[in-house]
Design a protein around this motif. Structure first.
Motif, PDB file in Angstrom:
ATOM      1  N   ALA A   1       0.943  -1.188   0.004  1.00 41.04           N
ATOM      2  CA  ALA A   1       0.343  -0.336  -0.066  1.00 41.04           C
ATOM      3  C   ALA A   1       0.877   1.611   0.257  1.00 41.04           C
ATOM      4  O   ALA A   1       0.608   2.018  -0.683  1.00 41.04           O
ATOM      5  CB  ALA A   1      -1.068   0.384   1.058  1.00 41.04           C
TER       6      ALA A   1
ATOM      7  N   GLY B   1      -5.394   3.911  -8.621  1.00 40.71           N
ATOM      8  CA  GLY B   1      -6.490   2.551  -7.618  1.00 40.71           C
ATOM      9  C   GLY B   1      -7.396   2.235  -8.226  1.00 40.71           C
ATOM     10  O   GLY B   1      -7.841   0.364  -7.410  1.00 40.71           O
TER      11      GLY B   1
ATOM     12  N   PHE C   1      -6.519  -1.686  -6.110  1.00 38.42           N
ATOM     13  CA  PHE C   1      -6.634  -0.995  -4.436  1.00 38.42           C
ATOM     14  C   PHE C   1      -7.469   0.199  -3.685  1.00 38.42           C
ATOM     15  O   PHE C   1      -7.706   0.285  -2.541  1.00 38.42           O
ATOM     16  CB  PHE C   1      -5.327   0.295  -4.495  1.00 38.42           C
TER      17      PHE C   1
END
Length: 135
Positions: free
Chosen positions: A38, A83, A88
């Motif tokens: 992350a 993302g 994500f």
């Protein structure tokens, strides 16, 4: 401040603010775990945002409000283009509004820090000029 230094500073400040915010959300509401993957994705995002803004800053925009809108469009585009497809950022409620809120907070904090830094730099330059004039 040179242009390159400005964008590197922008990247560092935005990444730091983002990591603090991400960690707070992770600890308080279980948003997402702060894991090395992350951190790397967030760093990729802030770096791509700085690069994108460095290109759109070259557009002949004279309105500060319009420039802020373009900056925010750059940020939203990069965040969701990286993302979304990577998974994500889940493209569903409540994640999208949370991410948009995070974008706003990080943008305003970064903008504020850069304004303060530019003001401090200008004051230092003015002091140097006054010092040189006295000699």
């Amino acid at each position: 401040m040179s242009k390159f230094k400005f964008y590197v500073t922008m990247n560092c400040v935005s990444f730091t603010v983002l990591m603090i915010l991400f960690t707070i959300l992770s600890v308080t509401v279980g948003f997402a775990a702060v894991v090395p993957e992350a951190v790397l994705v967030l760093f990729l995002m802030t770096t791509c945002i700085a690069v994108m803004i460095s290109f759109t800053d070259r557009l002949p925009i004279s309105s500060p409000a319009l420039q802020m809108i373009v900056d925010l469009a750059d940020i939203v585009a990069v965040v969701f283009l990286i993302g979304g497809p990577t998974g994500f950022i889940p493209m569903e409620m409540p994640y999208v509004p949370i991410v948009l809120g995070m974008i706003g907070v990080v943008y305003l904090a970064t903008f504020g820090v850069l304004v303060i830094k530019n003001k401090a730099d200008a004051e230092d330059i003015n002091k140097q000029i006054k010092k040189m004039k006295r000699k």
